[in-house]
Design an enzyme around this catalytic site. Structure first.
Site, PDB file in Angstrom:
ATOM      1  N   PHE A 146      52.676 100.650  33.190  1.00 30.13           N
ATOM      2  CA  PHE A 146      52.125  99.300  33.147  1.00 30.13           C
ATOM      3  C   PHE A 146      53.267  98.339  32.839  1.00 30.13           C
ATOM      4  O   PHE A 146      53.809  98.339  31.730  1.00 30.13           O
ATOM      5  CB  PHE A 146      51.014  99.139  32.112  1.00 30.13           C
ATOM      6  CG  PHE A 146      50.403  97.764  32.164  1.00 30.13           C
ATOM      7  CD1 PHE A 146      49.401  97.481  33.063  1.00 30.13           C
ATOM      8  CD2 PHE A 146      50.871  96.746  31.338  1.00 30.13           C
ATOM      9  CE1 PHE A 146      48.852  96.196  33.148  1.00 30.13           C
ATOM     10  CE2 PHE A 146      50.327  95.460  31.412  1.00 30.13           C
ATOM     11  CZ  PHE A 146      49.321  95.187  32.322  1.00 30.13           C
ATOM     12  N   ASP A 233      61.654  98.848  29.631  1.00 39.22           N
ATOM     13  CA  ASP A 233      60.636  97.833  29.426  1.00 39.22           C
ATOM     14  C   ASP A 233      60.104  97.981  28.002  1.00 39.22           C
ATOM     15  O   ASP A 233      59.257  98.824  27.722  1.00 39.22           O
ATOM     16  CB  ASP A 233      59.507  97.996  30.441  1.00 39.22           C
ATOM     17  CG  ASP A 233      58.408  96.955  30.277  1.00 39.22           C
ATOM     18  OD1 ASP A 233      58.405  96.243  29.248  1.00 39.22           O
ATOM     19  OD2 ASP A 233      57.541  96.852  31.162  1.00 39.22           O
ATOM     20  N   LYS A 274      56.353  89.499  24.361  1.00 32.48           N
ATOM     21  CA  LYS A 274      55.324  89.601  23.332  1.00 32.48           C
ATOM     22  C   LYS A 274      55.831  89.185  21.949  1.00 32.48           C
ATOM     23  O   LYS A 274      55.898  88.018  21.627  1.00 32.48           O
ATOM     24  CB  LYS A 274      54.730  91.011  23.322  1.00 32.48           C
ATOM     25  CG  LYS A 274      53.953  91.349  24.595  1.00 32.48           C
ATOM     26  CD  LYS A 274      53.175  92.621  24.454  1.00 32.48           C
ATOM     27  CE  LYS A 274      52.480  93.037  25.745  1.00 32.48           C
ATOM     28  NZ  LYS A 274      51.454  92.099  26.231  1.00 32.48           N
TER      29      LYS A 274
END
Length: 426
Positions: A146, A233, A274
């Site tokens: 994801f 990531d 984030k």
């Protein structure tokens, strides 16, 4: 009705249902206030937040230092675009590159934008530095990944809900099994035009899948052998979530004892988002050293809002909070406690088969099929008992509280979780 008028939960949900696109399926709770590890709904009920906005709120809701930096900058200068310099971006770039030990930072806004940026940098490096023929670069990715939901990113997803009826898809990606070094080696050996390997250190959205010990180090070694960029990531796993500053352990901020036996892996390209803002503002970034980042020149890439003064001020404050409050160390210690207590509970019941994770990124596996409603029903019961969590992939519940949580608060949450789970014992 005034746009600022208070409404109840039922009306708020009805408004979204009527006027908003149905691209999410939220838990039926309407929040309007947060502080630290807690959130409150519009009726005033208090909850522990055990999702942290998918690890964006690592520093806790409305952290005063982060909010203070944001509001102070908002009163001074909000946006210039990159047509001009501003006095905050360079300071943020220096602070972040020194924190993570890279030469350069390219600022963006969202995690998906940062992933897209990393893909572009990797491809351009492949053509200009590695010598791969133009338009033939391949990037290796993992199944069940994801990385976002842009058209390019869903092109290498194997989630049918994310993909179906959004084609045609972007080419140039090779999918291999996660945590399978043989598959990676085969892909690199048999495809001379591979430019990079994009990987999540822990697959969060897939259900908090933690790879085998040494997988990341061995994968990096294979990439170096074949002159392929290792792209990490860390949008969800970075910024202390897993008990280290980075899950790849490139330059961890916790005591050495916490990393004993864990090999150090430094990505060629690092993707952050984030918690880079503590959840206060959209801030993301791609970091790399000069030989890689140097392929990006004026006009190649950009964003009107990327690197704006508020984002820069917020990013510096968010990173300072992680360091000053030793959040990596806290996440490590509380994560050990959480898994210890959950394993003890699992040994006494049949409902939960496993707990897995690192730091305060964890998940439990419910003993039911993926198409059952059990995990959802448990999360609904947790909500009633004062704790918010969300299922993923049907029978998995992810637990990721803010890293400012105390030991006493965590033990209280464990009590809520185990008491709730016992309600579902057959």
């Amino acid at each position: 009705m005034s746009v600022l008028e208070q409404i109840n939960s039922e009306d708020a949900i009805a408004l979204e249902d009527t006027h908003g696109a149905h691209n999410y399926h939220p838990l039926p709770v309407v929040l309007n206030r947060g502080e630290g590890v807690y959130v409150w709904d519009v009726e005033g009920k208090k909850y522990y937040d055990f999702l942290s906005a998918y690890s964006a709120v690592n520093q806790g809701h409305c952290h005063p230092k982060i909010v203070g930096a944001m509001t102070e900058q908002a009163r001074t200068l909000t946006l210039t675009s990159r047509a001009f310099y501003n006095d905050r971006l360079g300071q943020f770039e220096k602070y972040a590159t020194e924190t993570f030990h890279f030469d350069k930072l390219l600022p963006m806004n969202t995690g998906a934008e940062a992933v897209e940026t990393a893909l572009k940098i990797c491809r351009k490096w492949a053509y200009e530095k590695k010598g791969i023929p133009e338009n033939q670069a391949q990037i290796v990715v993992c199944t069940n990944n994801f990385h976002g939901r842009t058209t390019t990113i869903i092109s290498f997803s194997n989630d049918p809900i994310a993909r179906k009826n959004f084609g045609p898809y972007t080419e140039g990606f090779l999918k291999i099994e996660y945590d399978n070094l043989n598959a990676l080696e085969e892909a690199l050996e048999n495809n001379k035009n591979v430019a990079g390997f994009l990987v999540e250190p822990i697959q969060g959205e897939a259900g908090v899948f933690v790879p085998s010990e040494g997988y990341l180090k061995s994968a990096k070694d294979l990439c170096e052998k074949h002159n392929v960029l290792f792209i990490a990531d860390e949008v969800q796993t970075g910024i202390a979530r897993t008990g280290r500053l980075l899950a790849t352990c490139g330059n961890c901020s916790c005591p050495d004892k916490h990393c004993s036996g864990t090999p150090e892996v430094k990505p060629d390209i690092l993707i952050l988002g984030k918690a880079l803002s503590g959840g206060a503002y959209p801030v993301s970034a791609v970091l790399a050293n000069d030989p890689i980042m140097g392929v990006i020149r004026p006009g190649n890439h950009g964003s009107t809002f990327g690197g704006n003064p508020i984002a820069a001020a917020v990013g510096m404050a968010a990173l300072a909070v992680v360091k000053d409050e030793k959040l990596a160390q806290n996440a490590f210690e509380l994560g050990e406690l959480f898994r210890q207590e959950m394993n003890h509970f699992i040994s006494t019941c049949n409902l939960v088969t496993k707990v897995r994770g690192k730091g305060l990124l964890n998940a439990i596996l419910i003993n039911d099929t993926e198409d059952s409603s059990t995990a959802w029903d448990i999360c609904m019961a947790l909500k009633e008992n004062g704790l918010l969590a969300k299922p993923t992939h049907g029978n998995i519940i992810r637990f990721a509280p803010p890293l400012v949580m105390t030991r006493g608060q965590l033990l209280d949450c464990i009590r809520i979780i185990t008491d709730t789970l016992r309600q579902f014992e057959k």
